[in-house]
Design an enzyme around this catalytic site. Structure first.
Site, short mmCIF file in Angstrom:
data_model
loop_
_atom_site.label_atom_id
_atom_site.label_comp_id
_atom_site.label_asym_id
_atom_site.label_seq_id
_atom_site.Cartn_x
_atom_site.Cartn_y
_atom_site.Cartn_z
N LYS A 114 72.60 67.61 69.22
CA LYS A 114 72.32 66.89 67.97
C LYS A 114 72.73 65.42 68.08
CE LYS A 114 70.93 70.37 65.43
NZ LYS A 114 70.23 70.85 64.29
N LYS A 158 63.85 75.80 72.28
CA LYS A 158 63.73 76.73 71.16
C LYS A 158 62.87 76.16 70.03
CE LYS A 158 67.40 75.76 67.89
NZ LYS A 158 68.22 76.29 66.85
N LYS A 170 63.20 74.04 63.37
CA LYS A 170 62.52 73.56 62.17
C LYS A 170 62.52 72.03 62.10
CE LYS A 170 66.05 75.70 59.28
NZ LYS A 170 67.32 74.99 59.34
P1 ATP Z 1 67.43 72.75 63.08
O1 ATP Z 1 66.10 72.53 63.72
O2 ATP Z 1 67.60 72.04 61.77
O3 ATP Z 1 68.56 72.62 64.02
P2 ATP Z 1 67.16 75.55 63.30
O4 ATP Z 1 65.73 75.87 63.19
O5 ATP Z 1 67.79 75.60 64.62
O6 ATP Z 1 67.43 74.21 62.59
P3 ATP Z 1 69.40 76.72 61.91
O7 ATP Z 1 69.60 76.51 60.47
O8 ATP Z 1 70.26 75.94 62.83
O9 ATP Z 1 67.89 76.50 62.29
O10 ATP Z 1 69.53 78.26 62.26
C1 ATP Z 1 69.37 79.32 61.37
C2 ATP Z 1 69.40 80.63 62.10
O11 ATP Z 1 68.18 80.82 62.83
C3 ATP Z 1 70.50 80.77 63.14
O12 ATP Z 1 70.98 82.09 63.15
C4 ATP Z 1 69.82 80.46 64.44
O13 ATP Z 1 70.46 81.04 65.54
C5 ATP Z 1 68.46 81.07 64.19
N1 ATP Z 1 67.43 80.41 64.97
C6 ATP Z 1 67.04 79.13 64.85
N2 ATP Z 1 66.04 78.85 65.71
C7 ATP Z 1 65.80 80.00 66.38
C8 ATP Z 1 64.88 80.36 67.42
N3 ATP Z 1 64.01 79.49 67.89
N4 ATP Z 1 64.90 81.63 67.88
C9 ATP Z 1 65.76 82.52 67.37
N5 ATP Z 1 66.65 82.25 66.41
C10 ATP Z 1 66.68 81.01 65.91
#
Ligand code: ATP
Ligand code: LTN
Length: 330
Positions: free
Chosen positions: A113, A195, A198
């Site tokens: 980040k 990964k 969002k």
């Molecule tokens: P950002 O892009 O804002 O970092 P994010 O999509 O990674 O957000 P988080 O709010 O950090 O989302 O994560 C929410 C949940 O979703 C966590 O349990 C995280 O491990 C899971 N998660 C996020 N992205 C993935 C992915 N690509 N595959 C599986 N699990 C995910």
């Protein structure tokens, strides 16, 4: 026997992706019968990046609606807003004083980040895992269902809890991460070696839970694969196809071997269509429920207020115990 406790949360950074759903929410829904579950909106964690206040408010309400639409029953689960339970910030400060800079320096999410937001490397971003430890430890959670990317944060939570317990006696339960097998790491459709996130800027890289059926079909059609034209699971040399197989496997409850068999001798066209249709079919009822709920802000408020109350009751007991143990007077 008393039910085990679960706590998890998602940041209110906007529309959830298929990665969030398959990696986290989908597992939560499966666990709600067997466990005593606390699911929060991690709005305070969201402050570690810059947000427009109006957007943050909107995202928070939408996320609550999505939790419920995805299948979390507000009668069975405690659905609450992190910032409505002051004990989270209270415990977070205390735990900051039991966490070492060196430990936080090793966190890969921080490094990631910090490189993405080089203009705003604030200390909240650095101490993010400490607030997360507070979230978990306040509820004596046994299990924390998250995606693979959060494993390191669970490890530091355990270290902090063990350190505190060894000084002041048994206070915190030592939690375990619960990481689903295949859904643990859904990758981007355009860049299958990173990964699905969002906050990714490219809309073609991610499926949003609120995408229309046509958008979903279009995105899968354009998903990056390889030139072998054979549906075969190999994360190393075929990350794109393997990722699509993972998605299909969770939704259809099929093993990778079964999927290889199903699409034997077929090219990627049929396979991509099948994956897209499986996703569309899974998301349709969620979207229908979501669209109804989002029109009803009073109902959403009722859900989180009820959850906030239960969460506060539980968390306040623990913060009192902690304050007393470390020597703060009543
Ligand atoms: P950002 O892009 O804002 O970092 P994010 O999509 O990674 O957000 P988080 O709010 O950090 O989302 O994560 C929410 C949940 O979703 C966590 O349990 C995280 O491990 C899971 N998660 C996020 N992205 C993935 C992915 N690509 N595959 C599986 N699990 C995910
Ligand atoms: N850091 C988590 C969100 C989160 C969380 C938590 C998850 C904040 N507090 C407590 C589990 C338990 C993430 O998914 N990025």
């Amino acid at each position: 026997m008393e039910k085990k406790t679960i706590l998890s949360g998602v940041q209110a950074t906007g529309n959830l992706t298929l990665g969030n759903y398959l990696g986290a929410l989908n597992n939560w829904v499966e666990m709600q019968e067997e466990y005593n579950c606390y699911y929060m909106i991690a709005d305070l964690h969201t402050l570690t990046i810059r947000n427009d206040p109006e957007t943050l408010r909107k995202n928070t309400l939408e996320l609550i609606a999505l939790y419920v639409a995805a299948g979390l029953d507000p009668e069975k689960n405690t659905i609450f807003v992190q910032s409505h339970v002051p004990a989270h910030t209270q415990l977070s400060w205390v735990l900051n004083c039991y966490t070492y800079m060196g430990e936080l320096n090793r966190m890969t999410q921080f490094k990631d980040k910090a490189s993405k937001h080089a203009d705003n490397i604030n200390s909240g971003l650095f101490t993010y895992p400490v607030l997360m430890a507070a979230d978990i430890l306040l509820y004596n959670a046994d299990l924390v269902p998250v995606g693979e990317d959060q494993r390191q944060h669970l490890e530091i939570t355990r270290d902090i809890a063990e350190r505190f317990n060894s000084i002041y006696g048994e206070t915190f339960k030592i939690p375990d991460a619960y990481i689903g097998k295949i859904g643990a790491r859904i990758m981007g459709l355009q860049n299958p070696t990173a990964k699905m996130s969002k906050s990714a800027p490219d809309p073609m890289d991610k499926i949003l839970l609120t995408d229309t059926a046509d958008d979903i079909r279009k995105k899968f059609k354009k998903a990056v694969t390889d030139s072998e034209n054979c549906v075969r699971y190999d994360r190393e040399s075929k990350p794109g196809v393997s990722n699509l197989m993972g998605i299909y496997g969770i939704i259809k409850n099929k093993t990778m071997e079964e999927i290889e068999e199903e699409f034997k001798g077929q090219g990627y066209g049929n396979f991509k269509t099948a994956v897209a249709e499986a996703v569309v079919e899974r998301l349709e009822p969620i979207q229908e429920k979501y669209n109804k709920l989002i029109e009803n802000p009073d109902k959403i408020k009722e859900i989180y207020e009820k959850g906030d109350k239960k969460a506060n009751e539980k968390a306040n007991n623990l913060i009192k115990e902690v304050y007393e143990k470390i020597g703060l007077i009543k």
